[in-house]
Design a protein around this motif. Structure first.
Motif, PDB file in Angstrom:
ATOM      1  N   VAL A 171       0.837  -1.202   0.000  1.00 58.39           N
ATOM      2  CA  VAL A 171       0.000   0.000   0.000  1.00 58.39           C
ATOM      3  C   VAL A 171       0.872   1.252   0.000  1.00 58.39           C
ATOM      4  O   VAL A 171       0.639   2.206  -0.771  1.00 58.39           O
ATOM      5  CB  VAL A 171      -0.953  -0.006   1.207  1.00 58.39           C
ATOM      6  N   ASN A 172       1.874   1.292   0.868  1.00 59.50           N
ATOM      7  CA  ASN A 172       2.758   2.456   0.932  1.00 59.50           C
ATOM      8  C   ASN A 172       3.504   2.652  -0.381  1.00 59.50           C
ATOM      9  O   ASN A 172       3.716   3.796  -0.831  1.00 59.50           O
ATOM     10  CB  ASN A 172       3.750   2.306   2.087  1.00 59.50           C
ATOM     11  N   LEU A 173       3.901   1.538  -1.003  1.00 61.88           N
ATOM     12  CA  LEU A 173       4.585   1.653  -2.293  1.00 61.88           C
ATOM     13  C   LEU A 173       3.637   2.216  -3.352  1.00 61.88           C
ATOM     14  O   LEU A 173       4.034   3.073  -4.166  1.00 61.88           O
ATOM     15  CB  LEU A 173       5.107   0.277  -2.720  1.00 61.88           C
ATOM     16  N   ASP A 174       2.396   1.758  -3.326  1.00 57.34           N
ATOM     17  CA  ASP A 174       1.410   2.277  -4.279  1.00 57.34           C
ATOM     18  C   ASP A 174       1.125   3.761  -4.040  1.00 57.34           C
ATOM     19  O   ASP A 174       0.837   4.509  -4.986  1.00 57.34           O
ATOM     20  CB  ASP A 174       0.119   1.480  -4.188  1.00 57.34           C
ATOM     21  N   TYR A 175       1.182   4.187  -2.755  1.00 60.46           N
ATOM     22  CA  TYR A 175       0.902   5.582  -2.425  1.00 60.46           C
ATOM     23  C   TYR A 175       1.976   6.532  -2.956  1.00 60.46           C
ATOM     24  O   TYR A 175       1.778   7.751  -2.948  1.00 60.46           O
ATOM     25  CB  TYR A 175       0.769   5.759  -0.918  1.00 60.46           C
ATOM     26  N   THR A 176       3.107   6.003  -3.389  1.00 58.02           N
ATOM     27  CA  THR A 176       4.112   6.883  -3.990  1.00 58.02           C
ATOM     28  C   THR A 176       3.655   7.413  -5.336  1.00 58.02           C
ATOM     29  O   THR A 176       4.209   8.390  -5.841  1.00 58.02           O
ATOM     30  CB  THR A 176       5.459   6.149  -4.140  1.00 58.02           C
ATOM     31  N   LYS A 177       2.637   6.777  -5.904  1.00 50.51           N
ATOM     32  CA  LYS A 177       1.967   7.318  -7.097  1.00 50.51           C
ATOM     33  C   LYS A 177       0.678   7.967  -6.607  1.00 50.51           C
ATOM     34  O   LYS A 177      -0.193   7.294  -6.045  1.00 50.51           O
ATOM     35  CB  LYS A 177       1.651   6.211  -8.099  1.00 50.51           C
ATOM     36  N   VAL A 178       0.552   9.293  -6.800  1.00 52.22           N
ATOM     37  CA  VAL A 178      -0.615  10.041  -6.318  1.00 52.22           C
ATOM     38  C   VAL A 178      -1.591  10.193  -7.475  1.00 52.22           C
ATOM     39  O   VAL A 178      -1.245  10.785  -8.516  1.00 52.22           O
ATOM     40  CB  VAL A 178      -0.206  11.415  -5.767  1.00 52.22           C
ATOM     41  N   TYR A 179      -2.807   9.662  -7.314  1.00 54.86           N
ATOM     42  CA  TYR A 179      -3.811   9.665  -8.373  1.00 54.86           C
ATOM     43  C   TYR A 179      -4.942  10.648  -8.039  1.00 54.86           C
ATOM     44  O   TYR A 179      -5.174  10.995  -6.874  1.00 54.86           O
ATOM     45  CB  TYR A 179      -4.404   8.267  -8.558  1.00 54.86           C
ATOM     46  N   SER A 180      -5.654  11.060  -9.057  1.00 52.56           N
ATOM     47  CA  SER A 180      -6.834  11.915  -8.865  1.00 52.56           C
ATOM     48  C   SER A 180      -8.029  11.034  -8.517  1.00 52.56           C
ATOM     49  O   SER A 180      -8.360  10.115  -9.276  1.00 52.56           O
ATOM     50  CB  SER A 180      -7.135  12.718 -10.128  1.00 52.56           C
ATOM     51  N   PRO A 181      -8.705  11.295  -7.401  1.00 55.06           N
ATOM     52  CA  PRO A 181      -9.851  10.457  -7.031  1.00 55.06           C
ATOM     53  C   PRO A 181     -11.122  10.772  -7.818  1.00 55.06           C
ATOM     54  O   PRO A 181     -12.059   9.990  -7.799  1.00 55.06           O
ATOM     55  CB  PRO A 181     -10.027  10.775  -5.548  1.00 55.06           C
ATOM     56  N   ILE A 182     -11.158  11.950  -8.476  1.00 61.68           N
ATOM     57  CA  ILE A 182     -12.359  12.346  -9.219  1.00 61.68           C
ATOM     58  C   ILE A 182     -11.943  12.937 -10.562  1.00 61.68           C
ATOM     59  O   ILE A 182     -10.778  13.255 -10.797  1.00 61.68           O
ATOM     60  CB  ILE A 182     -13.207  13.381  -8.447  1.00 61.68           C
ATOM     61  N   GLN A 183     -12.932  13.078 -11.425  1.00 66.75           N
ATOM     62  CA  GLN A 183     -12.726  13.775 -12.693  1.00 66.75           C
ATOM     63  C   GLN A 183     -13.074  15.242 -12.501  1.00 66.75           C
ATOM     64  O   GLN A 183     -14.089  15.572 -11.903  1.00 66.75           O
ATOM     65  CB  GLN A 183     -13.605  13.165 -13.782  1.00 66.75           C
ATOM     66  N   GLY A 184     -12.231  16.125 -13.009  1.00 62.08           N
ATOM     67  CA  GLY A 184     -12.533  17.538 -12.850  1.00 62.08           C
ATOM     68  C   GLY A 184     -11.392  18.430 -13.282  1.00 62.08           C
ATOM     69  O   GLY A 184     -10.465  18.005 -13.997  1.00 62.08           O
ATOM     70  N   TYR A 185     -11.475  19.659 -12.822  1.00 66.09           N
ATOM     71  CA  TYR A 185     -10.485  20.679 -13.187  1.00 66.09           C
ATOM     72  C   TYR A 185      -9.449  20.775 -12.082  1.00 66.09           C
ATOM     73  O   TYR A 185      -9.793  20.830 -10.891  1.00 66.09           O
ATOM     74  CB  TYR A 185     -11.182  22.025 -13.381  1.00 66.09           C
ATOM     75  N   ILE A 186      -8.164  20.784 -12.457  1.00 64.69           N
ATOM     76  CA  ILE A 186      -7.074  20.934 -11.502  1.00 64.69           C
ATOM     77  C   ILE A 186      -6.351  22.242 -11.799  1.00 64.69           C
ATOM     78  O   ILE A 186      -6.065  22.567 -12.952  1.00 64.69           O
ATOM     79  CB  ILE A 186      -6.101  19.734 -11.558  1.00 64.69           C
ATOM     80  N   GLY A 187      -6.108  23.000 -10.758  1.00 66.19           N
ATOM     81  CA  GLY A 187      -5.451  24.296 -10.923  1.00 66.19           C
ATOM     82  C   GLY A 187      -3.943  24.188 -10.779  1.00 66.19           C
ATOM     83  O   GLY A 187      -3.326  23.242 -11.250  1.00 66.19           O
ATOM     84  N   LYS A 188      -3.371  25.161 -10.110  1.00 66.41           N
ATOM     85  CA  LYS A 188      -1.919  25.181  -9.962  1.00 66.41           C
ATOM     86  C   LYS A 188      -1.473  24.145  -8.932  1.00 66.41           C
ATOM     87  O   LYS A 188      -2.218  23.760  -8.036  1.00 66.41           O
ATOM     88  CB  LYS A 188      -1.451  26.576  -9.536  1.00 66.41           C
TER      89      LYS A 188
END
Length: 416
Positions: A171-188
């Motif tokens: 789990v910790n190894l997978d957490y090194t890749k940060v994913y978006s939990p939703i679809q939407g607009y991402i700012g800065k």
């Protein structure tokens, strides 16, 4: 010179009596004319049933329908940002790569620990099986067998612990890749490559917001909200919709619908929140914007509107109105219509718009409401059946009226 012949006493008395009688009749006629009250001159408003749309402007602010604050689940150095700032991202898209080296080593160690635990468990199971045969021939004691059995169970437990540690490491190894939990607009992005992030930090690395659909949170006084809920389906027929206007006066192309109304009253402002949902395919509405929604609750069918100057209140605080009632008179075969006045003391009103009251009871469609000349009626008992007050209606041929088009214009102008 000849003298005139004297009048007979009886004749003289008759002449004097006739003169007195004529004088008395003249005086009575003059008194009757003085006691006759002339008709009162008034102006009227002709009521008629109209369709009144209940609309109001509420203060509102735009919020995203979904908000995800991107925070790291593990600590480490950011190796790479994998998205373009101010863009749309999909659910499950990779956003950041945290240095996985230490977590990969921990995972590999956990894999080895599982293999070691499973090997120990295998030896323990073989030993227990061999002890079962020796116990039958009395070659070992019961105590030695029980110890072998306990060692086998302990070895199985060690395997479970090793597998749990392996899962944590994975789990910790997978957490090194940060994913978006939703679809939407991402700012800065709030972090760059080489920055150190900590698990569960307060400052998010980035913010993802779902903008389609989008929410508009409106606030309304709790007293008005409660009254509207009470009048729903009784006074007005619900037909809710929300039209959105920007600060420059332009109208948004899509209409919204009320998603829910909060039942909690804000203790500071005394208001409740109503949330409307709008389609936002082109992202014209952005979170944080202040907008002017026109909230339509529904329609009052066959509504009666009366000019405010035609509605007064008595000493008890009740609304009153004076109605001109038609009365047919026939004189010499010619029918002539006249009007007398009647005061209504049971008038009920719902609300007001500029210049008019919305009357819910006490005045019927088609009745004529007196709107001027009211000072001439002060002190009169208009409801005395023996002494009706006759009126001369100044604008009887062209009474003041309110058309549906005029009403719709007043409603729209009142929202500006």
């Amino acid at each position: 010179m000849r003298l005139k012949k004297a009048l007979h006493p009886a004749t003289l008395a008759l002449m004097i009596g006739g003169s007195i009688l004529l004088t008395s009749c003249g005086e009575n006629k003059s008194n009757a004319d003085n006691n006759k009250i002339p008709p009162v001159a008034v102006k009227i408003f002709q009521t008629q049933p109209l369709n009144y749309t209940i609309k109001t402007v509420l203060p509102a602010r735009v919020v995203a329908s979904q908000i995800a604050e991107i925070r790291p689940q593990v600590s480490g150095i950011i190796l790479k940002r994998e998205f373009d700032e101010s863009s749309n991202v999909t659910e499950g898209q990779s956003l950041y790569q945290i240095d996985p080296a230490i977590y990969q080593a921990t995972y590999d160690s956990a894999v080895a620990s599982v293999a070691s635990a499973e090997a120990n468990a295998n030896i323990a199971h073989l030993t227990l099986k061999r002890y079962e045969g020796l116990l039958k021939t009395k070659s070992i004691s019961q105590q030695d067998y029980d110890k072998a059995q306990a060692d086998s169970q302990q070895a199985d437990a060690a395997v479970l612990v090793a597998k749990a540690n392996l899962h944590t490491a994975k789990v910790n190894l997978d957490y090194t890749k940060v994913y978006s939990p939703i679809q939407g607009y991402i700012g800065k992005s709030n972090v760059t490559e080489g920055a150190l992030v900590n698990a569960g930090q307060q400052t998010p690395m980035a913010l993802v917001q779902k903008l389609d659909p989008i929410y508009v949170d409106m606030t309304q006084a709790a007293t008005i909200f409660e009254r509207n809920e009470k009048d729903r389906d009784t006074l007005y027929k619900p037909a809710e919709k929300v039209e959105l206007f920007f600060n420059d006066g332009s109208k948004y192309e899509y209409n919204g619908s009320v998603k829910f109304s909060d039942k909690t009253v804000n203790e500071t402002t005394g208001t409740v929140t109503l949330r409307a949902e709008f389609a936002n395919p082109n992202s014209k509405i952005l979170p944080g914007m202040f907008v002017k929604p026109h909230y339509t609750l529904g329609n009052i069918e066959n509504a009666i509107l009366v000019p405010q100057k035609g509605i007064t209140s008595n000493q008890l605080g009740n609304y009153t109105a004076i109605i001109a009632i038609p009365m047919n008179n026939t004189a010499g075969g010619n029918e002539q219509q006249t009007y007398y006045l009647e005061q209504r003391n049971n008038v009920k009103v719902y609300s007001g718009i500029p210049g008019y009251w919305i009357v819910t009871s006490g005045i019927n469609a088609g009745e004529k409401v007196v709107i001027s000349g009211l000072l001439n009626l002060a002190g009169r008992n208009l409801n005395d059946p023996k002494n009706k007050t006759i009126v001369n209606i100044i604008n009887i041929k062209e009474p003041d009226m309110l058309s549906q088009k005029q009403l719709d214009t007043i409603i729209e102008n009142n929202l500006k």
